[in-house]
Design a protein around this motif. Structure first.
Motif, short mmCIF file in Angstrom:
data_model
loop_
_atom_site.label_atom_id
_atom_site.label_comp_id
_atom_site.label_asym_id
_atom_site.label_seq_id
_atom_site.Cartn_x
_atom_site.Cartn_y
_atom_site.Cartn_z
N GLY A 280 0.91 -0.88 -0.38
CA GLY A 280 -0.03 0.07 -0.33
C GLY A 280 1.01 1.18 0.11
N SER B 121 -5.09 -5.32 11.48
CA SER B 121 -6.35 -5.59 10.31
C SER B 121 -5.86 -5.09 8.70
CB SER B 121 -7.39 -4.43 10.78
OG SER B 121 -6.93 -3.13 10.36
N THR C 130 -6.87 -4.35 5.25
CA THR C 130 -7.94 -3.59 4.42
C THR C 130 -7.55 -5.53 3.00
OG1 THR C 130 -5.76 -3.05 2.97
CG2 THR C 130 -6.15 -1.90 4.45
N LEU C 131 -9.11 -4.33 2.24
CA LEU C 131 -9.58 -5.32 1.38
C LEU C 131 -7.92 -5.66 0.09
CD1 LEU C 131 -11.76 -6.25 -0.43
CD2 LEU C 131 -12.13 -4.13 -1.26
N THR C 132 -7.37 -4.14 0.02
CA THR C 132 -6.47 -4.48 -1.09
C THR C 132 -5.62 -5.04 -0.56
OG1 THR C 132 -5.11 -2.80 0.14
CG2 THR C 132 -6.78 -1.75 -2.38
#
Length: 306
Positions: free
Chosen positions: A154, A273, A275-277
């Motif tokens: 990211g 957590s 992330t979706l990516t």
């Protein structure tokens, strides 16, 4: 980085041999070894991080190399005589790349977000995989793995010229590490070559370790021993063996496992957590690795020359 080495017929008989065709079994074995090395990197990094405040990042890295070198030299007792100039050159470059990629990565992380630094570093092995690819399928697997790493890491818009320079330096040396893990791995005495390479890395990084050597106590010595065994001895041995049974183009793609293991470990152990990516990135990396294994299925088995 997640993330090692190989009777006479001349020691260099397999040293510069080009990568041959690979079987699915070989690629699966290489993937398992790279995964083991990546797990070692994550566990040892968690252990070593507690030493950074005392020894600094570069000091900790130097001391780990020193401990790992002593372990490997004691186990394999490599012979110094009878080695050709090209054999010594491979050992030296492999060791130098180990030390330099660690130092550059640490320097990049001090100036850049971790995701950016990881993505920049991975440009090294993925470039090796692309340049060495013999089929469009292999090249697409490498590109897919790179895309996955970008999604997992990211990277954002943060820019620091010096940080990027160190990140690209880490990529360069990670690329050299990828190439020479295969060259040292395919020699007849690969484990001895690995021991000498790690010793060379330890010597190069000593200027960072000597100033903090007097700070080592019984507790930190134990942590260094475990961290060096898992994160250097195990990881570099696994990488060298993976390159021995496969090739630089295969391990260059498989090294994308490192950020996947890091992301999953962070979620499972630290409760971070995903992330979706990041999940999509993990799927892309795993899918690229599976495609690489599948694509190798039609090739005849590869046996390193003796």
């Amino acid at each position: 980085m997640s993330v090692n080495s190989t009777t006479p017929p001349p020691r260099t008989s397999t040293f510069a041999r080009p990568d041959g065709p690979l079987s699915r079994k070989n690629v699966l074995m290489a993937a398992a070894l790279v995964l083991a090395g990546s797990l070692g990197v994550q566990v040892s990094s968690a252990l070593a991080s507690g030493l950074f405040s005392t020894f600094g990042t570069l000091g900790t890295s130097s001391l780990r190399f020193l401990v790992a070198a002593l372990i490997l030299l004691a186990i394999f007792r490599p012979k110094l005589r009878g080695r050709s100039r090209s054999n010594w050159l491979g050992i030296a470059i492999y060791g130098a790349s180990m030390a330099a990629m660690n130092m550059c990565l640490y320097a990049a992380i001090e100036r850049l977000p971790l995701g950016v630094a990881v993505t920049l570093e991975f440009l090294g092995p993925i470039t090796v995989a692309l340049l060495a690819s013999r089929r469009i399928t292999e090249a697409l697997c490498a590109v897919g793995a790179l895309a996955g790493v970008v999604l997992i890491a990211g990277p954002g818009g943060h820019f620091d010229l010096i940080g990027y320079a160190f990140g690209l330096g880490a990529a360069l040396f990670f690329g050299l590490y990828t190439v020479f893990s295969a060259r040292v791995g395919k020699t007849n005495d690969s484990m001895s070559g690995l021991a000498l390479s790690v010793a060379f890395a330890a010597v190069l990084s000593l200027p960072f370790g000597i100033p903090v050597l007097h700070l080592v106590d019984l507790n930190s010595a134990g942590i260094l021993l475990v961290s060096a065994t898992i994160g250097v001895v195990l990881t570099f041995t696994a990488d060298t063996l993976a390159a021995r049974v496969s090739s630089s183009r295969v391990v260059g793609t498989l090294f994308s496992i490192d950020p996947v293991v890091g992301a999953v470990a962070g979620a499972v152990i630290l409760g971070q957590s995903l992330t979706l990516t990041a999940v999509l990135g993990i799927v892309a990396v795993v899918g690229s690795g599976a495609a690489l294994v599948w694509a190798s299925g039609s090739n005849p088995p590869h046996v390193p020359e003796r």
